[in-house]
Design a protein around this motif. Structure first.
Motif, PDB file in Angstrom:
ATOM      1  N   ASN A  41     -27.486 -20.769 -20.733  1.00  0.00           N
ATOM      2  CA  ASN A  41     -27.853 -20.659 -19.330  1.00  0.00           C
ATOM      3  C   ASN A  41     -27.164 -21.776 -18.554  1.00  0.00           C
ATOM      4  OD1 ASN A  41     -29.114 -19.691 -17.002  1.00  0.00           O
ATOM      5  ND2 ASN A  41     -30.911 -20.986 -17.306  1.00  0.00           N
ATOM      6  N   ASP A  42     -26.511 -21.426 -17.479  1.00  0.00           N
ATOM      7  CA  ASP A  42     -25.795 -22.387 -16.641  1.00  0.00           C
ATOM      8  C   ASP A  42     -24.869 -23.278 -17.465  1.00  0.00           C
ATOM      9  OD1 ASP A  42     -26.898 -21.416 -14.290  1.00  0.00           O
ATOM     10  OD2 ASP A  42     -28.593 -22.820 -14.342  1.00  0.00           O
ATOM     11  N   GLY A  43     -24.189 -22.673 -18.425  1.00  0.00           N
ATOM     12  CA  GLY A  43     -23.201 -23.390 -19.222  1.00  0.00           C
ATOM     13  C   GLY A  43     -23.746 -24.249 -20.347  1.00  0.00           C
ATOM     14  N   ALA A  44     -25.040 -24.252 -20.555  1.00  0.00           N
ATOM     15  CA  ALA A  44     -25.640 -25.074 -21.615  1.00  0.00           C
ATOM     16  C   ALA A  44     -26.305 -24.193 -22.665  1.00  0.00           C
ATOM     17  CB  ALA A  44     -26.664 -26.037 -21.029  1.00  0.00           C
ATOM     18  N   GLN A  45     -26.195 -24.614 -23.915  1.00  0.00           N
ATOM     19  CA  GLN A  45     -26.901 -23.924 -24.993  1.00  0.00           C
ATOM     20  C   GLN A  45     -28.403 -24.121 -24.805  1.00  0.00           C
ATOM     21  OE1 GLN A  45     -25.731 -22.033 -27.615  1.00  0.00           O
ATOM     22  NE2 GLN A  45     -23.757 -22.163 -26.574  1.00  0.00           N
ATOM     23  N   VAL A  46     -29.165 -23.062 -25.043  1.00  0.00           N
ATOM     24  CA  VAL A  46     -30.616 -23.124 -24.922  1.00  0.00           C
ATOM     25  C   VAL A  46     -31.208 -22.884 -26.311  1.00  0.00           C
ATOM     26  CG1 VAL A  46     -32.662 -22.091 -23.886  1.00  0.00           C
ATOM     27  CG2 VAL A  46     -30.565 -22.336 -22.532  1.00  0.00           C
ATOM     28  N   ALA A  47     -31.874 -23.904 -26.838  1.00  0.00           N
ATOM     29  CA  ALA A  47     -32.491 -23.796 -28.162  1.00  0.00           C
ATOM     30  C   ALA A  47     -33.878 -23.174 -28.077  1.00  0.00           C
ATOM     31  CB  ALA A  47     -32.575 -25.176 -28.813  1.00  0.00           C
ATOM     32  N   PHE A 107     -36.708   3.957 -10.620  1.00  0.00           N
ATOM     33  CA  PHE A 107     -35.689   2.909 -10.713  1.00  0.00           C
ATOM     34  C   PHE A 107     -35.859   1.884  -9.596  1.00  0.00           C
ATOM     35  CE2 PHE A 107     -33.012   5.735 -13.430  1.00  0.00           C
ATOM     36  CZ  PHE A 107     -32.726   4.804 -14.422  1.00  0.00           C
ATOM     37  N   ALA A 108     -36.014   2.364  -8.368  1.00  0.00           N
ATOM     38  CA  ALA A 108     -36.134   1.453  -7.225  1.00  0.00           C
ATOM     39  C   ALA A 108     -37.368   0.558  -7.366  1.00  0.00           C
ATOM     40  CB  ALA A 108     -36.194   2.246  -5.919  1.00  0.00           C
ATOM     41  N   ALA A 109     -38.488   1.133  -7.739  1.00  0.00           N
ATOM     42  CA  ALA A 109     -39.722   0.355  -7.860  1.00  0.00           C
ATOM     43  C   ALA A 109     -39.611  -0.698  -8.963  1.00  0.00           C
ATOM     44  CB  ALA A 109     -40.897   1.283  -8.134  1.00  0.00           C
ATOM     45  N   CYS A 110     -39.019  -0.339 -10.077  1.00  0.00           N
ATOM     46  CA  CYS A 110     -38.861  -1.288 -11.184  1.00  0.00           C
ATOM     47  C   CYS A 110     -37.973  -2.457 -10.754  1.00  0.00           C
ATOM     48  CB  CYS A 110     -38.290  -0.570 -12.405  1.00  0.00           C
ATOM     49  SG  CYS A 110     -38.333  -1.561 -13.907  1.00  0.00           S
ATOM     50  N   GLU A 111     -36.878  -2.162 -10.081  1.00  0.00           N
ATOM     51  CA  GLU A 111     -35.980  -3.216  -9.628  1.00  0.00           C
ATOM     52  C   GLU A 111     -36.649  -4.091  -8.563  1.00  0.00           C
ATOM     53  OE1 GLU A 111     -31.277  -3.734  -8.613  1.00  0.00           O
ATOM     54  OE2 GLU A 111     -32.181  -1.775  -8.270  1.00  0.00           O
ATOM     55  N   PHE A 112     -37.376  -3.478  -7.653  1.00  0.00           N
ATOM     56  CA  PHE A 112     -38.114  -4.212  -6.629  1.00  0.00           C
ATOM     57  C   PHE A 112     -39.093  -5.191  -7.272  1.00  0.00           C
ATOM     58  CE2 PHE A 112     -42.072  -4.587  -4.244  1.00  0.00           C
ATOM     59  CZ  PHE A 112     -41.656  -4.944  -2.967  1.00  0.00           C
ATOM     60  N   ILE A 113     -39.856  -4.711  -8.242  1.00  0.00           N
ATOM     61  CA  ILE A 113     -40.848  -5.569  -8.906  1.00  0.00           C
ATOM     62  C   ILE A 113     -40.158  -6.767  -9.560  1.00  0.00           C
ATOM     63  CG2 ILE A 113     -42.512  -5.710 -10.805  1.00  0.00           C
ATOM     64  CD1 ILE A 113     -43.264  -2.759 -10.068  1.00  0.00           C
ATOM     65  N   MET A 114     -39.059  -6.528 -10.270  1.00  0.00           N
ATOM     66  CA  MET A 114     -38.353  -7.642 -10.913  1.00  0.00           C
ATOM     67  C   MET A 114     -37.791  -8.617  -9.878  1.00  0.00           C
ATOM     68  SD  MET A 114     -38.554  -8.161 -14.058  1.00  0.00           S
ATOM     69  CE  MET A 114     -37.445  -9.549 -13.929  1.00  0.00           C
ATOM     70  N   ASP A 115     -37.209  -8.105  -8.805  1.00  0.00           N
ATOM     71  CA  ASP A 115     -36.649  -8.992  -7.782  1.00  0.00           C
ATOM     72  C   ASP A 115     -37.730  -9.871  -7.163  1.00  0.00           C
ATOM     73  OD1 ASP A 115     -34.103  -8.031  -8.222  1.00  0.00           O
ATOM     74  OD2 ASP A 115     -34.098  -6.700  -6.475  1.00  0.00           O
ATOM     75  N   ASP A 131     -28.632 -31.653 -24.157  1.00  0.00           N
ATOM     76  CA  ASP A 131     -28.782 -32.849 -23.324  1.00  0.00           C
ATOM     77  C   ASP A 131     -30.237 -33.187 -23.029  1.00  0.00           C
ATOM     78  OD1 ASP A 131     -26.013 -33.233 -23.154  1.00  0.00           O
ATOM     79  OD2 ASP A 131     -25.865 -31.879 -21.424  1.00  0.00           O
ATOM     80  N   GLY A 132     -31.169 -32.457 -23.627  1.00  0.00           N
ATOM     81  CA  GLY A 132     -32.583 -32.696 -23.402  1.00  0.00           C
ATOM     82  C   GLY A 132     -33.230 -31.551 -22.638  1.00  0.00           C
ATOM     83  N   ALA A 133     -34.500 -31.713 -22.357  1.00  0.00           N
ATOM     84  CA  ALA A 133     -35.254 -30.676 -21.646  1.00  0.00           C
ATOM     85  C   ALA A 133     -34.908 -30.724 -20.159  1.00  0.00           C
ATOM     86  CB  ALA A 133     -36.746 -30.868 -21.845  1.00  0.00           C
ATOM     87  N   ARG A 134     -34.881 -29.528 -19.536  1.00  0.00           N
ATOM     88  CA  ARG A 134     -34.623 -29.450 -18.098  1.00  0.00           C
ATOM     89  C   ARG A 134     -35.443 -28.316 -17.506  1.00  0.00           C
ATOM     90  NH1 ARG A 134     -28.535 -26.767 -17.939  1.00  0.00           N
ATOM     91  NH2 ARG A 134     -29.202 -24.697 -18.616  1.00  0.00           N
ATOM     92  N   TRP A 135     -35.930 -28.561 -16.292  1.00  0.00           N
ATOM     93  CA  TRP A 135     -36.619 -27.520 -15.550  1.00  0.00           C
ATOM     94  C   TRP A 135     -35.570 -26.644 -14.880  1.00  0.00           C
ATOM     95  CZ3 TRP A 135     -41.562 -26.640 -16.344  1.00  0.00           C
ATOM     96  CH2 TRP A 135     -42.354 -27.666 -16.842  1.00  0.00           C
ATOM     97  N   VAL A 136     -35.805 -25.356 -14.867  1.00  0.00           N
ATOM     98  CA  VAL A 136     -34.854 -24.406 -14.300  1.00  0.00           C
ATOM     99  C   VAL A 136     -35.228 -24.140 -12.850  1.00  0.00           C
ATOM    100  CG1 VAL A 136     -33.891 -22.086 -14.488  1.00  0.00           C
ATOM    101  CG2 VAL A 136     -34.474 -23.371 -16.561  1.00  0.00           C
ATOM    102  N   ASP A 137     -34.273 -24.363 -11.968  1.00  0.00           N
ATOM    103  CA  ASP A 137     -34.481 -24.138 -10.535  1.00  0.00           C
ATOM    104  C   ASP A 137     -34.305 -22.658 -10.203  1.00  0.00           C
ATOM    105  OD1 ASP A 137     -34.884 -26.847  -9.927  1.00  0.00           O
ATOM    106  OD2 ASP A 137     -32.716 -27.197  -9.805  1.00  0.00           O
ATOM    107  N   ALA A 138     -34.878 -22.269  -9.092  1.00  0.00           N
ATOM    108  CA  ALA A 138     -34.686 -20.908  -8.586  1.00  0.00           C
ATOM    109  C   ALA A 138     -33.219 -20.688  -8.267  1.00  0.00           C
ATOM    110  CB  ALA A 138     -35.542 -20.687  -7.347  1.00  0.00           C
ATOM    111  N   ARG A 139     -32.782 -19.453  -8.386  1.00  0.00           N
ATOM    112  CA  ARG A 139     -31.381 -19.112  -8.123  1.00  0.00           C
ATOM    113  C   ARG A 139     -31.239 -18.468  -6.741  1.00  0.00           C
ATOM    114  NH1 ARG A 139     -28.318 -18.626 -12.990  1.00  0.00           N
ATOM    115  NH2 ARG A 139     -29.649 -18.853 -14.812  1.00  0.00           N
ATOM    116  N   VAL A 140     -30.174 -18.798  -6.079  1.00  0.00           N
ATOM    117  CA  VAL A 140     -29.863 -18.187  -4.785  1.00  0.00           C
ATOM    118  C   VAL A 140     -29.693 -16.679  -4.960  1.00  0.00           C
ATOM    119  CG1 VAL A 140     -28.145 -18.076  -2.936  1.00  0.00           C
ATOM    120  CG2 VAL A 140     -28.842 -20.294  -3.862  1.00  0.00           C
ATOM    121  N   THR A 141     -29.121 -16.252  -6.075  1.00  0.00           N
ATOM    122  CA  THR A 141     -28.905 -14.818  -6.301  1.00  0.00           C
ATOM    123  C   THR A 141     -30.228 -14.056  -6.374  1.00  0.00           C
ATOM    124  OG1 THR A 141     -28.749 -15.230  -8.684  1.00  0.00           O
ATOM    125  CG2 THR A 141     -26.678 -15.098  -7.453  1.00  0.00           C
ATOM    126  N   ASP A 142     -31.285 -14.720  -6.881  1.00  0.00           N
ATOM    127  CA  ASP A 142     -32.599 -14.067  -6.919  1.00  0.00           C
ATOM    128  C   ASP A 142     -33.148 -13.877  -5.504  1.00  0.00           C
ATOM    129  OD1 ASP A 142     -32.614 -13.901  -9.718  1.00  0.00           O
ATOM    130  OD2 ASP A 142     -33.562 -15.871  -9.916  1.00  0.00           O
TER     131      ASP A 142
END
Length: 152
Positions: A41-47, A107-115, A131-142
């Motif tokens: 995620n975001d260029g980093a390995q996630v264990a 389809f529309a309702a399922c996508e709406f719910i996820m968005d 590099d240690g634990a990190r909190w994931v920020d909200a994405r502009v794309t979301d």
């Protein structure tokens, strides 16, 4: 019928979808989305990843999102299952499934719910990376994905 669950345990996709449509001959479409933990995620390995939530508030938010979808499209049933706690790559995180008479509505309702779930549901995600634990920020794309529903 809206069904919302927040749980630590895994879910069985086939069983959950079968229960959702069981005995309802009106159903012409079932659409399901399953989100899983990625190992990158975001260029980093996630264990590993840990999802935290605010009990009570989270379920209410998910139920509100499902109700908004049911108000927009003629749905018969909606299911949202979201896991919390520690998760590993390949683990299932979320299931959103809906039934309707027609595929377009489903389809529309399922996508709406996820968005909306990605932007409105009170979950906090922490990833374990090299590099240690990190909190994931909200994405502009979301936010952009959710905004397109507001224009409709």
């Amino acid at each position: 019928m809206n069904n919302v669950r927040v749980q630590t345990g895994d879910f069985d996709l086939g069983l959950e979808v079968a229960r959702l449509r069981e005995g309802d001959a009106r159903v012409g479409a079932v659409v399901a989305f399953v989100g899983t933990v990625r190992d990158l995620n975001d260029g980093a390995q996630v264990a590993a990843m840990e999802l935290e939530h605010y009990p009570g508030m989270t379920e209410k938010a998910l139920d509100d999102i499902a109700a908004q979808a049911a108000a927009r499209w003629p749905l018969f049933a909606t299911l949202v299952i979201h896991r919390v706690g520690p998760l590993l790559p390949l683990d299932q995180i979320v299931l959103v499934a809906v039934t309707a008479a027609h595929r377009g509505d489903a389809f529309a309702a399922c996508e709406f719910i996820m968005d909306y779930l990605k932007t409105e549901a009170p979950f906090w995600k922490k990833e374990d990376t090299p590099d240690g634990a990190r909190w994931v920020d909200a994405r502009v794309t979301d936010d952009t994905a959710r905004a397109r529903w507001q224009a409709r």
